[in-house]
Design a protein around this motif. Sequence first.
Motif, PDB file in Angstrom:
ATOM      1  N   ALA A   1      20.508 -37.607   9.755  1.00  0.00           N
ATOM      2  CA  ALA A   1      19.558 -36.869  10.593  1.00  0.00           C
ATOM      3  C   ALA A   1      19.752 -37.194  12.070  1.00  0.00           C
ATOM      4  O   ALA A   1      19.666 -36.311  12.935  1.00  0.00           O
ATOM      5  N   ILE A   2      20.038 -38.457  12.374  1.00  0.00           N
ATOM      6  CA  ILE A   2      20.285 -38.848  13.766  1.00  0.00           C
ATOM      7  C   ILE A   2      21.540 -38.156  14.297  1.00  0.00           C
ATOM      8  O   ILE A   2      21.550 -37.596  15.399  1.00  0.00           O
ATOM      9  N   MET A   3      22.607 -38.186  13.501  1.00  0.00           N
ATOM     10  CA  MET A   3      23.861 -37.571  13.942  1.00  0.00           C
ATOM     11  C   MET A   3      23.707 -36.067  14.159  1.00  0.00           C
ATOM     12  O   MET A   3      24.202 -35.517  15.153  1.00  0.00           O
ATOM     13  N   GLU A   4      23.027 -35.413  13.250  1.00  0.00           N
ATOM     14  CA  GLU A   4      22.876 -33.965  13.413  1.00  0.00           C
ATOM     15  C   GLU A   4      21.941 -33.642  14.573  1.00  0.00           C
ATOM     16  O   GLU A   4      22.103 -32.613  15.239  1.00  0.00           O
ATOM     17  N   THR A   5      20.982 -34.496  14.829  1.00  0.00           N
ATOM     18  CA  THR A   5      20.118 -34.292  16.001  1.00  0.00           C
ATOM     19  C   THR A   5      20.939 -34.306  17.278  1.00  0.00           C
ATOM     20  O   THR A   5      20.747 -33.471  18.177  1.00  0.00           O
ATOM     21  N   VAL A   6      21.894 -35.261  17.380  1.00  0.00           N
ATOM     22  CA  VAL A   6      22.766 -35.308  18.546  1.00  0.00           C
ATOM     23  C   VAL A   6      23.617 -34.041  18.624  1.00  0.00           C
ATOM     24  O   VAL A   6      23.849 -33.485  19.709  1.00  0.00           O
TER      25      VAL A   6
ATOM     26  N   MET B   1      21.492 -31.278  19.964  1.00  0.00           N
ATOM     27  CA  MET B   1      21.174 -31.515  21.377  1.00  0.00           C
ATOM     28  C   MET B   1      22.363 -31.242  22.295  1.00  0.00           C
ATOM     29  O   MET B   1      22.206 -30.718  23.401  1.00  0.00           O
ATOM     30  N   THR B   2      23.575 -31.613  21.848  1.00  0.00           N
ATOM     31  CA  THR B   2      24.742 -31.535  22.727  1.00  0.00           C
ATOM     32  C   THR B   2      25.666 -30.373  22.432  1.00  0.00           C
ATOM     33  O   THR B   2      26.422 -29.950  23.307  1.00  0.00           O
ATOM     34  N   GLY B   3      25.655 -29.891  21.195  1.00  0.00           N
ATOM     35  CA  GLY B   3      26.575 -28.837  20.803  1.00  0.00           C
ATOM     36  C   GLY B   3      27.988 -29.317  20.549  1.00  0.00           C
ATOM     37  O   GLY B   3      28.872 -28.503  20.251  1.00  0.00           O
ATOM     38  N   ARG B   4      28.244 -30.613  20.626  1.00  0.00           N
ATOM     39  CA  ARG B   4      29.587 -31.139  20.403  1.00  0.00           C
ATOM     40  C   ARG B   4      29.918 -31.115  18.910  1.00  0.00           C
ATOM     41  O   ARG B   4      29.239 -31.741  18.098  1.00  0.00           O
ATOM     42  N   VAL B   5      31.000 -30.422  18.592  1.00  0.00           N
ATOM     43  CA  VAL B   5      31.332 -30.172  17.188  1.00  0.00           C
ATOM     44  C   VAL B   5      31.663 -31.460  16.444  1.00  0.00           C
ATOM     45  O   VAL B   5      31.483 -31.540  15.233  1.00  0.00           O
ATOM     46  N   ILE B   6      32.142 -32.466  17.153  1.00  0.00           N
ATOM     47  CA  ILE B   6      32.481 -33.708  16.469  1.00  0.00           C
ATOM     48  C   ILE B   6      31.261 -34.310  15.775  1.00  0.00           C
ATOM     49  O   ILE B   6      31.377 -34.936  14.722  1.00  0.00           O
ATOM     50  N   TRP B   7      30.086 -34.111  16.333  1.00  0.00           N
ATOM     51  CA  TRP B   7      28.869 -34.637  15.706  1.00  0.00           C
ATOM     52  C   TRP B   7      28.549 -33.877  14.430  1.00  0.00           C
ATOM     53  O   TRP B   7      28.015 -34.456  13.476  1.00  0.00           O
ATOM     54  N   ARG B   8      28.893 -32.591  14.386  1.00  0.00           N
ATOM     55  CA  ARG B   8      28.754 -31.846  13.131  1.00  0.00           C
ATOM     56  C   ARG B   8      29.751 -32.374  12.100  1.00  0.00           C
ATOM     57  O   ARG B   8      29.411 -32.552  10.929  1.00  0.00           O
TER      58      ARG B   8
ATOM     59  N   SER C   1      37.742 -31.895   9.084  1.00  0.00           N
ATOM     60  CA  SER C   1      38.285 -31.496  10.379  1.00  0.00           C
ATOM     61  C   SER C   1      37.648 -32.375  11.428  1.00  0.00           C
ATOM     62  O   SER C   1      36.513 -32.827  11.284  1.00  0.00           O
ATOM     63  N   GLU C   2      38.397 -32.627  12.472  1.00  0.00           N
ATOM     64  CA  GLU C   2      37.866 -33.466  13.547  1.00  0.00           C
ATOM     65  C   GLU C   2      38.253 -32.846  14.873  1.00  0.00           C
ATOM     66  O   GLU C   2      39.426 -32.613  15.136  1.00  0.00           O
ATOM     67  N   HIS C   3      37.251 -32.540  15.667  1.00  0.00           N
ATOM     68  CA  HIS C   3      37.468 -31.910  16.951  1.00  0.00           C
ATOM     69  C   HIS C   3      37.432 -32.955  18.051  1.00  0.00           C
ATOM     70  O   HIS C   3      36.834 -34.021  17.901  1.00  0.00           O
ATOM     71  N   SER C   4      38.018 -32.624  19.157  1.00  0.00           N
ATOM     72  CA  SER C   4      37.909 -33.506  20.306  1.00  0.00           C
ATOM     73  C   SER C   4      36.499 -33.485  20.828  1.00  0.00           C
ATOM     74  O   SER C   4      35.754 -32.542  20.576  1.00  0.00           O
ATOM     75  N   PRO C   5      36.072 -34.481  21.562  1.00  0.00           N
ATOM     76  CA  PRO C   5      34.697 -34.552  22.023  1.00  0.00           C
ATOM     77  C   PRO C   5      34.282 -33.335  22.833  1.00  0.00           C
ATOM     78  O   PRO C   5      33.128 -32.941  22.820  1.00  0.00           O
ATOM     79  N   ALA C   6      35.233 -32.712  23.527  1.00  0.00           N
ATOM     80  CA  ALA C   6      34.848 -31.622  24.414  1.00  0.00           C
ATOM     81  C   ALA C   6      34.833 -30.277  23.723  1.00  0.00           C
ATOM     82  O   ALA C   6      34.285 -29.320  24.246  1.00  0.00           O
ATOM     83  N   GLU C   7      35.438 -30.194  22.522  1.00  0.00           N
ATOM     84  CA  GLU C   7      35.560 -28.886  21.893  1.00  0.00           C
ATOM     85  C   GLU C   7      34.198 -28.329  21.528  1.00  0.00           C
ATOM     86  O   GLU C   7      33.396 -28.973  20.847  1.00  0.00           O
TER      87      GLU C   7
END
Length: 532
Positions: A35-40, A43-50, A508-514
Amino acid sequence: MELDIVSLSRLQFAITALYHFLFVPLTLGLSIILAIMETVYVMTGRVIWRDMTQFWGVLFGINFAMGVATGVVMEFQFGMNWSYYSHYVGDIFGAPLALEGLMAFFLEATFVGLFFFGWDKLSRVGHLTTTWAVAAGSNFSALWILIANGWMQNPVGAVFNPQTMRMEVTDFYAVLTNPVAQAKFVHTVSAGYVTAAVFVLGVSAWYLLKGQHRDLAKRSMTVAASFGLAAALSVVVLGDESGYLSGEHQKMKLAAIEGMWETQPAPAAFTLIGFPDQAARETHYAIHIPGLMGLIGTRSLDTVIPGINDMVKLAKVRIAQGIKAYDALQQIRAAGSTGKISPELRAAFEDNGNQLGYALLLKRYVDDPRQATPEQIDKAAWDTVPQVAPLFWLFRLMVGISMFLILLMGTFFVLSARRALDRHRWLLKVALFAIPLPWIAAEAGWLVAEFGRQPWVVEGILPTAAAVSSLGIKTLLFSIACFVLIYTVLLVIEMKLLLKTIRKGPASEHSPAEGAPPRRAAAIPVPLTSLE
C-alpha cells in the motif's frame, strides 16, 4: 513429553499453529508495504513504483494463499481435538472467530482478486483503494483472532452458568476491549511489519549484491528500512506493555519468564542471564540488573512482583476455594431437577465460583476433587508452574533478536538517507542472512505466550487437561504425521515459488524517469526523497 491424549493434542495444535504462523507475519507486513509503494506511485506517477508494487505483490499472493490453506484447518481442530473446550467456552470464543470469517477474511479475499486483476480495469486511485483494503482486511483478520486468544489469556466479560455448565458472555464490549487482546494485537502486527521489512530488505540486498534491478532494490530497501525501523521500535514499546499486563493478569507467567522463585523486595531485578533448574526450584548463576523487572512488570518502584513459590502457595488457597465451589456446584446440579436451590447454596457457589477452575486441576489425580488428599492438592498447586527454562530462554532469544533488528534497520535507514545503500557489501550480506531472524523471534514469542499460560487453556478457568476430546492415541499420532507431511509439502512449495519469483525478478522495470511527471521532491516526505 508423556504419550497421552493431552500432550499429543497440544503437540498437534502447536505444530499446525507454528506452521501457520510462518505465513501470517509476512502477509500482515507485505500488505502495508504494498500500500505504501502504490501510494508513492499514485503520488508521483513513476512507473517503477508500480513495478515494485506488482513484484512484491506476487510474493504477497504466494504467501497469502499458503496462509489461508494452513489457517483453515486450525479452526476445525477446536471441534476435533478440543471438543470440551468448544462446549465450555464456545459462547465467547466462537463469536470473534465468526466475525473474523465474515468481516475480515471475505474483505481480504475479495480485494486480493481486485488487486491482481484490476490494474488495467480500475483507475489509479481505485486500485490504490483496493490495495489499502487488502491491507486493512489482513490486519483486521488478525484483530479478531487475537481478541479470541487474548480472552484465553485474560477471560473478561463472561461468567460460568452452573445450569448449562458453560461460560457465557455478559459483556461482549469487555471482550472486544480486553487490554490483553489489544496489546497482543498491536504487538503481533508490529512483529509482522518487521518480518516483511526484513524480507524486503534482504531480498533487495541480494539484488544489489548480484548487480540486478538496482533501482527497484534501492527504493525497496528505503521503504523497508524506514517502515521496519518504526515497526521494530514499536515492537519493543508494545512488548513492554505486554509485560506490564502479564504483571497484572498472569503473574505466574511473568515469574517463570524471569526464573524468579522467591519474591524479591520492590523493585524486582531483571535476570539478564541464568540457568533455571525446575527440579531444584532455583536459577543458578543468575546475573541481575537491579530494579529493571519492577519497572517492566509494574511500572513502579514500590510494587512487589510475587515469586513462583509464593504463587504456588496462593494456588493452594485457590484450590481450597475451588473445592468449595465444586461442592456447591454438585449440589446445585442435584437440586436443579427439583428447582429447589437454597439462597445459601447459591451464595456458597458465587463466593467461590471464580476459583472453580483450580478445583478442576485436581481431576488429573482424582475423579472427585472433594476427595483430594493434601499431597494431591500440593501436586495440583505445583502444576500451575509452567516449564521455566523454555520460557526463560525463549523470551531472551526474542528480545535479543529484536534489539539486533532495531540496529539493522537503523543502519540501513541512515544509509538510505545518505544514498549509500550499496556502499558496504558486508552489510548487504548481513541483511540477506538476517531474513530468518524475525520468524524465529515471532515463533519464540508465541511459544512464550502459550507455554506461559499452562496448565490453563483459559487462564484460571479451564485446565488444558480437561479441555481435550476423547480421541485415541493412534488417531492423534496418525493425524500429527499427516499434518506434518502436508504442511511440510506446502512450506517447500512456498519456498520454491518465492525463490523462483525472486530469481526471475520484476516482469518489467522502468527507469525512474519513465512515465514520470515533473519532479516533485517536496511531495514525498523524507526519507523517500532519497529514492528519486
